[in-house]
Design a protein around this motif. Structure first.
Motif, PDB file in Angstrom:
ATOM      1  N   MET A  19       0.827  -1.210   0.000  1.00 34.09           N
ATOM      2  CA  MET A  19       0.000   0.000   0.000  1.00 34.09           C
ATOM      3  C   MET A  19       0.866   1.266   0.000  1.00 34.09           C
ATOM      4  O   MET A  19       0.571   2.222  -0.720  1.00 34.09           O
ATOM      5  CB  MET A  19      -0.954  -0.012   1.195  1.00 34.09           C
ATOM      6  CG  MET A  19      -2.025  -1.084   1.092  1.00 34.09           C
ATOM      7  SD  MET A  19      -3.272  -1.018   2.400  1.00 34.09           S
ATOM      8  CE  MET A  19      -2.314  -1.498   3.836  1.00 34.09           C
ATOM      9  N   ASP A  20       1.940   1.262   0.781  1.00 36.21           N
ATOM     10  CA  ASP A  20       2.836   2.420   0.826  1.00 36.21           C
ATOM     11  C   ASP A  20       3.491   2.663  -0.534  1.00 36.21           C
ATOM     12  O   ASP A  20       3.667   3.814  -0.947  1.00 36.21           O
ATOM     13  CB  ASP A  20       3.916   2.234   1.897  1.00 36.21           C
ATOM     14  CG  ASP A  20       3.370   2.297   3.311  1.00 36.21           C
ATOM     15  OD1 ASP A  20       2.207   2.725   3.498  1.00 36.21           O
ATOM     16  OD2 ASP A  20       4.115   1.897   4.242  1.00 36.21           O
ATOM     17  N   SER A  21       3.835   1.578  -1.234  1.00 32.59           N
ATOM     18  CA  SER A  21       4.477   1.755  -2.544  1.00 32.59           C
ATOM     19  C   SER A  21       3.507   2.371  -3.552  1.00 32.59           C
ATOM     20  O   SER A  21       3.904   3.209  -4.360  1.00 32.59           O
ATOM     21  CB  SER A  21       5.049   0.439  -3.058  1.00 32.59           C
ATOM     22  OG  SER A  21       4.034  -0.457  -3.408  1.00 32.59           O
ATOM     23  N   ILE A  22       2.242   1.991  -3.501  1.00 30.59           N
ATOM     24  CA  ILE A  22       1.254   2.598  -4.404  1.00 30.59           C
ATOM     25  C   ILE A  22       1.076   4.075  -4.062  1.00 30.59           C
ATOM     26  O   ILE A  22       1.025   4.929  -4.958  1.00 30.59           O
ATOM     27  CB  ILE A  22      -0.094   1.853  -4.348  1.00 30.59           C
ATOM     28  CG1 ILE A  22       0.084   0.423  -4.842  1.00 30.59           C
ATOM     29  CG2 ILE A  22      -1.150   2.578  -5.182  1.00 30.59           C
ATOM     30  CD1 ILE A  22      -1.136  -0.446  -4.680  1.00 30.59           C
ATOM     31  N   ASP A  23       1.020   4.383  -2.771  1.00 29.51           N
ATOM     32  CA  ASP A  23       0.930   5.791  -2.354  1.00 29.51           C
ATOM     33  C   ASP A  23       2.103   6.595  -2.910  1.00 29.51           C
ATOM     34  O   ASP A  23       1.929   7.702  -3.421  1.00 29.51           O
ATOM     35  CB  ASP A  23       0.913   5.907  -0.826  1.00 29.51           C
ATOM     36  CG  ASP A  23      -0.381   5.418  -0.191  1.00 29.51           C
ATOM     37  OD1 ASP A  23      -1.410   5.332  -0.901  1.00 29.51           O
ATOM     38  OD2 ASP A  23      -0.357   5.121   1.017  1.00 29.51           O
ATOM     39  N   ARG A  24       3.319   6.033  -2.829  1.00 30.13           N
ATOM     40  CA  ARG A  24       4.518   6.730  -3.324  1.00 30.13           C
ATOM     41  C   ARG A  24       4.472   6.927  -4.827  1.00 30.13           C
ATOM     42  O   ARG A  24       4.784   8.001  -5.338  1.00 30.13           O
ATOM     43  CB  ARG A  24       5.793   5.965  -2.941  1.00 30.13           C
ATOM     44  CG  ARG A  24       6.270   6.231  -1.537  1.00 30.13           C
ATOM     45  CD  ARG A  24       7.678   5.692  -1.302  1.00 30.13           C
ATOM     46  NE  ARG A  24       7.810   4.265  -1.569  1.00 30.13           N
ATOM     47  CZ  ARG A  24       7.521   3.292  -0.712  1.00 30.13           C
ATOM     48  NH1 ARG A  24       7.066   3.585   0.482  1.00 30.13           N
ATOM     49  NH2 ARG A  24       7.680   2.025  -1.049  1.00 30.13           N
ATOM     50  N   VAL A  25       4.084   5.877  -5.556  1.00 29.76           N
ATOM     51  CA  VAL A  25       4.022   5.981  -7.021  1.00 29.76           C
ATOM     52  C   VAL A  25       3.028   7.068  -7.431  1.00 29.76           C
ATOM     53  O   VAL A  25       3.325   7.905  -8.295  1.00 29.76           O
ATOM     54  CB  VAL A  25       3.648   4.623  -7.659  1.00 29.76           C
ATOM     55  CG1 VAL A  25       3.249   4.787  -9.113  1.00 29.76           C
ATOM     56  CG2 VAL A  25       4.806   3.640  -7.533  1.00 29.76           C
ATOM     57  N   LEU A  26       1.863   7.076  -6.814  1.00 33.43           N
ATOM     58  CA  LEU A  26       0.865   8.090  -7.163  1.00 33.43           C
ATOM     59  C   LEU A  26       1.319   9.492  -6.758  1.00 33.43           C
ATOM     60  O   LEU A  26       1.047  10.459  -7.472  1.00 33.43           O
ATOM     61  CB  LEU A  26      -0.492   7.744  -6.544  1.00 33.43           C
ATOM     62  CG  LEU A  26      -1.177   6.515  -7.147  1.00 33.43           C
ATOM     63  CD1 LEU A  26      -2.439   6.165  -6.375  1.00 33.43           C
ATOM     64  CD2 LEU A  26      -1.493   6.733  -8.623  1.00 33.43           C
ATOM     65  N   ALA A  27       2.021   9.606  -5.634  1.00 35.93           N
ATOM     66  CA  ALA A  27       2.542  10.920  -5.211  1.00 35.93           C
ATOM     67  C   ALA A  27       3.601  11.402  -6.196  1.00 35.93           C
ATOM     68  O   ALA A  27       3.644  12.594  -6.539  1.00 35.93           O
ATOM     69  CB  ALA A  27       3.107  10.827  -3.801  1.00 35.93           C
ATOM     70  N   LEU A  28       4.455  10.500  -6.672  1.00 37.05           N
ATOM     71  CA  LEU A  28       5.490  10.878  -7.634  1.00 37.05           C
ATOM     72  C   LEU A  28       4.896  11.286  -8.982  1.00 37.05           C
ATOM     73  O   LEU A  28       5.500  12.060  -9.721  1.00 37.05           O
ATOM     74  CB  LEU A  28       6.482   9.731  -7.844  1.00 37.05           C
ATOM     75  CG  LEU A  28       7.499   9.509  -6.740  1.00 37.05           C
ATOM     76  CD1 LEU A  28       8.261   8.200  -6.966  1.00 37.05           C
ATOM     77  CD2 LEU A  28       8.474  10.671  -6.643  1.00 37.05           C
ATOM     78  N   GLN A  29       3.721  10.768  -9.303  1.00 38.38           N
ATOM     79  CA  GLN A  29       3.062  11.125 -10.564  1.00 38.38           C
ATOM     80  C   GLN A  29       2.766  12.617 -10.620  1.00 38.38           C
ATOM     81  O   GLN A  29       2.784  13.206 -11.695  1.00 38.38           O
ATOM     82  CB  GLN A  29       1.753  10.348 -10.727  1.00 38.38           C
ATOM     83  CG  GLN A  29       1.913   8.905 -11.106  1.00 38.38           C
ATOM     84  CD  GLN A  29       2.270   8.713 -12.557  1.00 38.38           C
ATOM     85  OE1 GLN A  29       1.810   9.441 -13.421  1.00 38.38           O
ATOM     86  NE2 GLN A  29       3.112   7.743 -12.818  1.00 38.38           N
ATOM     87  N   GLY A  30       2.492  13.204  -9.456  1.00 39.48           N
ATOM     88  CA  GLY A  30       2.187  14.634  -9.423  1.00 39.48           C
ATOM     89  C   GLY A  30       1.068  14.970 -10.380  1.00 39.48           C
ATOM     90  O   GLY A  30      -0.002  14.375 -10.346  1.00 39.48           O
TER      91      GLY A  30
END
Length: 143
Positions: free
Chosen positions: A69-80
């Motif tokens: 779940m944390d990795s998905i949060d990070r990927v979506l945050a990096l998408q900006g």
């Protein structure tokens, strides 16, 4: 510098778009230039089965779920503000419904045009099946 790294970022991102999100993220260790390029890939393909690493032995399941779940949060945050064309999420009892709702809302705001969901959660499955019908209607309205 190698020949691939000399290509424009747009071309590298296009190449990365053929990989799963997990595979694309692994390219970030190649060099500083590649560190965040995977975040610009317009197709996100996230599968809990690909996230589990058999060579690491048996990790505790709660730790693995949290890491997923944390990795998905990070990927979506990096998408900006980068546009997301396709979002595919496959998970079985690996995420909680609040976070899944948050991810789906995030990609809808990003203007996703293709949404593939294969989600089975411990929580209220009827709610999620109704939610998926709602999402299909939203996507149809966009087209």
């Amino acid at each position: 510098m190698d020949r691939i790294s000399n290509l424009p970022d747009e071309i590298i991102c296009h190449i990365l778009s053929f990989l799963t999100t997990n595979e694309a993220a692994l390219t970030s260790i190649l060099s500083k230039k590649w560190r965040n390029l995977f975040a610009l890939v317009p197709n996100l393909d996230i599968d809990y089965d690909n996230f589990q690493y058999p060579n690491q032995g048996k990790r505790d399941i709660d730790g693995l779920r949290k890491s997923f779940m944390d990795s998905i949060d990070r990927v979506l945050a990096l998408q900006g503000n980068s546009p997301i064309k396709k979002f595919s999420l496959k998970c079985t009892d690996a995420a909680d419904s609040v976070r899944v709702d948050s991810w789906i809302s995030n990609v809808l705001v990003s203007g996703v045009s293709e949404l593939q969901l294969s989600i089975i959660l411990d929580s209220d499955l009827k709610y999620h099946s109704n939610y998926i019908v709602f999402l299909q209607n939203v996507l149809k309205a966009r087209n």
